[in-house]
Design a protein around this motif. Sequence first.
Motif: not given
Length: 219
Positions: A78-94
């Motif tokens: 399981a992997v949970l990524v934390l981000s400071q901002y809404v970054e849709l490209t990163y969310a898509t890739e993950l």
Amino acid sequence: MRVVLAEDSVLLREGLVRLLEETGAEVCAAVGDGAELLAAVAEHLPDLLITDVRMPPSHRDEGLKAALEVRANYPSMAVLVLSQYVELTYATELLAGASSGGGVGYLLKDRVARFEDFADAIERVAAGATVIDPEVITALLANRGAADPLHTLSPRESQVLELMAQGLTNTGIAKALVVSGGAVEKHISAIFSKLGLQQSPTDHRRVLAVLSYLQRPAR
């Protein structure tokens, strides 16, 4: 639950360790960059990896890249990524490989400050669910184009899909919307049909439906 944590800010890293311990998790390692993350995962083989998107040396997407490498090498982790901002490209890739592996999540750091939300998210991701921060979902919906098949969904179906994206089970969706489990099942079946998601032994249709948020054309 055994956790490897990667966060370059020492203060935030220590705070996250304390929060995780309060949830009953065992933090096997808490590291500050992508290379240490990969080494810690290989050494401890945790149940859950939690990492910031931006890590040294460039503070761009080293954490995300490390998380994607972990997903490739340990697909059941399981992997949970934390981000400071809404970054849709990163969310898509993950989330692109989420249909074939363990739980995966994309959470804004503001959510961490809300202990119950954070604890709920890590529990769902560790259990194999896909969890997207509600603010990310809001941004995705705002960016929806007129030709998008999501426009064919009824208001109730859109609500159901949004709750699916937050990682809720059918039971959780029924409770949130105050409807029966059978009604939720009908809505989900309609969502799959309208989005053209056919039943397949190799694909996870719930995840693919959520990814429809992320892969639609912009306006």
